[in-house]
Design an enzyme around this catalytic site. Structure first.
Site, PDB file in Angstrom:
ATOM      1  CG  ASP A 177      -1.998  -1.027   1.011  1.00 47.38           C
ATOM      2  OD1 ASP A 177      -2.097  -2.381   0.780  1.00 47.38           O
ATOM      3  OD2 ASP A 177      -2.653  -0.789   1.920  1.00 47.38           O
ATOM      4  CG  HIS A 212      -3.456   4.278   1.604  1.00 47.18           C
ATOM      5  ND1 HIS A 212      -4.661   3.764   1.230  1.00 47.18           N
ATOM      6  CD2 HIS A 212      -3.635   2.701   2.034  1.00 47.18           C
ATOM      7  CE1 HIS A 212      -5.341   2.507   1.134  1.00 47.18           C
ATOM      8  NE2 HIS A 212      -4.722   2.189   2.154  1.00 47.18           N
ATOM      9  CG  ASP A 229      -5.120  -0.227  -1.084  1.00 43.63           C
ATOM     10  OD1 ASP A 229      -6.318  -0.218  -1.739  1.00 43.63           O
ATOM     11  OD2 ASP A 229      -5.832  -0.318   0.308  1.00 43.63           O
ATOM     12  CG  ASN A 262      -9.723  -2.200  -0.419  1.00 43.49           C
ATOM     13  OD1 ASN A 262      -7.973  -2.377  -0.117  1.00 43.49           O
ATOM     14  ND2 ASN A 262     -10.300  -1.849   0.636  1.00 43.49           N
ATOM     15  CG  HIS A 263      -8.642   2.268  -0.214  1.00 44.03           C
ATOM     16  ND1 HIS A 263      -9.238   3.303   0.126  1.00 44.03           N
ATOM     17  CD2 HIS A 263      -8.366   1.806   0.293  1.00 44.03           C
ATOM     18  CE1 HIS A 263      -9.384   3.006   1.491  1.00 44.03           C
ATOM     19  NE2 HIS A 263      -9.212   0.984   2.284  1.00 44.03           N
ATOM     20  CG  HIS A 311      -5.324  -4.558  -2.083  1.00 45.27           C
ATOM     21  ND1 HIS A 311      -3.801  -4.198  -1.211  1.00 45.27           N
ATOM     22  CD2 HIS A 311      -5.944  -4.932  -1.125  1.00 45.27           C
ATOM     23  CE1 HIS A 311      -4.300  -3.307  -0.562  1.00 45.27           C
ATOM     24  NE2 HIS A 311      -4.929  -3.940  -0.426  1.00 45.27           N
ATOM     25  CG  HIS A 321      -6.016  -5.910   2.860  1.00 42.72           C
ATOM     26  ND1 HIS A 321      -6.646  -4.355   2.353  1.00 42.72           N
ATOM     27  CD2 HIS A 321      -7.129  -6.206   3.066  1.00 42.72           C
ATOM     28  CE1 HIS A 321      -7.915  -4.987   2.565  1.00 42.72           C
ATOM     29  NE2 HIS A 321      -8.174  -5.869   2.485  1.00 42.72           N
TER      30      HIS A 321
END
Length: 322
Positions: free
Chosen positions: A60, A62, A88, A120-121, A169, A244
Site C-alpha cells: 500500500d 495510500h 491501494d 480495494n481502494h 492485494h 492490505h
C-alpha cells in the site's frame, strides 16, 4: 492526442527536489491521457499477470507521494528495476493524484516491466469516501474522478511470479479453485459484495484460525494457515504475497513463512509508528526486504533512514516442500 510521457514523468519526479508535500499540477488533458492510455494497456494484458523475477514488490502507498519517491530512490527509478505494486494507491494520504499519475505514467512508459494490481481502494464505492474523490473534486473535477474509475475498473487483480509466488492485494477466496477463474473475470468490472473478486482484494489471514472465518471489516473472510498450506500445495506454489494490512515492520510472515504481508507507507496516515517495506525477488526467487523508515520531519531521504534487512531473507527453493 498523444502527450510526451517523458515530460510528464519528469514533471512528477522533479517534486523530489522540493518540499515533500509540494503538489504537481498536471493539466486535466494530461491526466485523461494517462488514464485512457493505461486503461488500454491493462486490457491488453491478462487479469492474472504471469511475471518473471527479478522484480521488486511494493504494498500500500495510500497517497504518500514523498514516500513513493523515496521507494524509487532506494529501489531504483524505472527502468533500473522491474516493479509490481499490490494496490491501494489512493485515499487517506494527501497526494493520491501524484501517486496514481506517476504510477500510470511508468506503466505507459514501461508496460512490460512495471505492473500495477488493483486494491480495494481502486473501487469507486471506497475511494468516494476515503479521500480520493474529494481530492479530485478539489483540484480538478468530479468528471476526472469518473475517468479514474473507468481505468481502475480495468486493472488486473493478481499475479504469479515464475509460477511460484502468488500475489494479490487482499488474500485467498473460498471460491478460488483454479487460477484460471481469475483469468476469466470480465473487465471492466466494479467490485461485487461477495465472491472471488471481492475476496482477492478484501480478505485477510488470521492467526489461531483454522479454515475460514468472518472478517471484522464486515466484508469477505479471514483464513487460517491451514488454508494457505492447502492452497500452495494444490497449485504447486511456494509463497503468497499480499498487502492490505498495516504491519509494524513493513513486512510480516504468516503460517510458517508461507504468506507475507507487505506494507509500503511508513508512518501510515501520520498515526501509526510503522516502517514501510519493499520485497526484492531475485532470479533464484530469493526474497529480501528493504526497509523504509519514516522520513524524519519529512526530510528528503538519507542513507541512514533506509537500510536493508539482511536477517530477514527468505530463500524460496523451487520445490513443493519449501
Amino acid at each position: 492526442m498523444d502527450y510526451d510521457i517523458d515530460a510528464i514523468i519528469e514533471k512528477l519526479v522533479k517534486a523530489r527536489n522540493g518540499k515533500p508535500s509540494k503538489q504537481v499540477q498536471l493539466s486535466d488533458a494530461e491526466i485523461r491521457y494517462l488514464c485512457t492510455t493505461s486503461r488500454s494497456i491493462f486490457l491488453s494484458q491478462p487479469m492474472l499477470l504471469e511475471l518473471e523475477a527479478p522484480l521488486k514488490i511494493c504494498g500500500d502507498i495510500h497517497g504518500q507521494y514523498s514516500d513513493l519517491l523515496r521507494l524509487f530512490e532506494y529501489g531504483g527509478y524505472p527502468p533500473d528495476a522491474n516493479y509490481l505494486f499490490l494496490g491501494d494507491y489512493v485515499d487517506r494520504g494527501k497526494q493520491s493524484l501524484e501517486v496514481i499519475c506517476l504510477l500510470f505514467a511508468y506503466k505507459i512508459k514501461y508496460p512490460e516491466n512495471f505492473f500495477l494490481l488493483r486494491g480495494n481502494h481502486e473501487f469507486a464505492s471506497i475511494n468516494r469516501i476515503y479521500g480520493f474523490y474529494d481530492e479530485c473534486k478539489r483540484r480538478y473535477s468530479i468528471k476526472l474522478w469518473k475517468t479514474f474509475t473507468d481505468c481502475f475498473n480495468c486493472m488486473p487483480v493478481a499475479a504469479v511470479i515464475d509460477e511460484k509466488i502468488f500475489c494479490m492485494h487482499g488474500g485467498l477466496s473460498p471460491d478460488l479453485n483454479s487460477l484460471d477463474q481469475i483469468q476469466r473475470i470480465i473487465r471492466p468490472t466494479d467490485i461485487p459484495d461477495t465472491g472471488l473478486l471481492c475476496d482477492l482484494v478484501w480478505s485477510d489471514p488470521e492467526k489461531d484460525l483454522t479454515g475460514w472465518g468472518e472478517n471484522d471489516r464486515g466484508v469477505s473472510y479471514t483464513f487460517g494457515a491451514d488454508v494457505v498450506s492447502r492452497f500452495l500445495q494444490k497449485h504447486d506454489l511456494d509463497l503468497i504475497c499480499r498487502a492490505h494490512q498495516v504491519v509494524e515492520d513493513g513486512y510480516e510472515f504468516f503460517g510458517k513463512r508461507q504468506l507475507v504481508t507487505i506494507f509500503s507507507a511508513p508512518n501510515y496516515c501520520g498515526e501509526f509508528d510503522n516502517v514501510g517495506a519493499m520485497m526484492s525477488v531475485n532470479e533464484d526467487l530469493l526474497c529480501s526486504f528493504q526497509i523504509l523508515k519514516p522520513a524524519e520531519k519529512r526530510q528528503r531521504v538519507s542513507q541512514s533512514s533506509i537500510k536493508e534487512s539482511k536477517s530477514a531473507t527468505n530463500s524460496l527453493k523451487k520445490s513443493k516442500n519449501n
